[in-house]
Design an enzyme around this catalytic site. Sequence first.
Site, short mmCIF file in Angstrom:
data_model
loop_
_atom_site.label_atom_id
_atom_site.label_comp_id
_atom_site.label_asym_id
_atom_site.label_seq_id
_atom_site.Cartn_x
_atom_site.Cartn_y
_atom_site.Cartn_z
N SER A 248 21.66 22.95 -10.10
CA SER A 248 20.54 22.66 -9.20
C SER A 248 19.55 23.82 -9.26
O SER A 248 19.93 24.98 -9.12
CB SER A 248 21.01 22.43 -7.77
N VAL B 292 19.30 26.11 -6.00
CA VAL B 292 20.45 26.92 -5.58
C VAL B 292 21.11 27.61 -6.78
O VAL B 292 21.11 28.83 -6.87
CB VAL B 292 21.49 26.06 -4.82
N CYS B 293 21.67 26.82 -7.68
CA CYS B 293 22.45 27.37 -8.79
C CYS B 293 21.61 28.21 -9.76
O CYS B 293 22.13 29.10 -10.41
CB CYS B 293 23.14 26.25 -9.56
N LEU B 294 20.34 27.92 -9.86
CA LEU B 294 19.43 28.70 -10.69
C LEU B 294 18.70 29.74 -9.85
O LEU B 294 18.70 30.93 -10.18
CB LEU B 294 18.42 27.78 -11.40
N PRO C 94 20.86 33.07 -8.11
CA PRO C 94 21.22 34.18 -9.03
C PRO C 94 20.00 34.83 -9.67
O PRO C 94 19.97 36.04 -9.88
CB PRO C 94 22.10 33.51 -10.09
#
Length: 110
Positions: free
Chosen positions: A15, A18-20, A23
Amino acid sequence: MEATGRKKLIIAGVSTEVCLALPAIYAAGIGYEAYAVIDASGTFSETKRITGLLRMVQAGVIVTDYSTVAVEMLKDNASPRAGELYAALDMSFAVLVGQLAGAFGKGKAA
């Protein structure tokens, strides 16, 4: 990453928001040059995509796409690997790049 001494990170995630984004924002905040590969990441709505992009840009993350990252890693269109890379990326001008690289190589040898 710290053990390698490298400062550039290429990041993608399931996603974007969030996931990208999380971080990538964290990495940029601690001094890494974070590249967020948008078209290698997904999302669940256009609102989430835009919000994630805006947050990353505001944090200094470099927003990019998969083919641009690959070409930047190549560093030079005269590379013997250029044609093969562009063909693998399904870039319509791959044949032209290969022809130009070939012509450049012949001209250089003369």
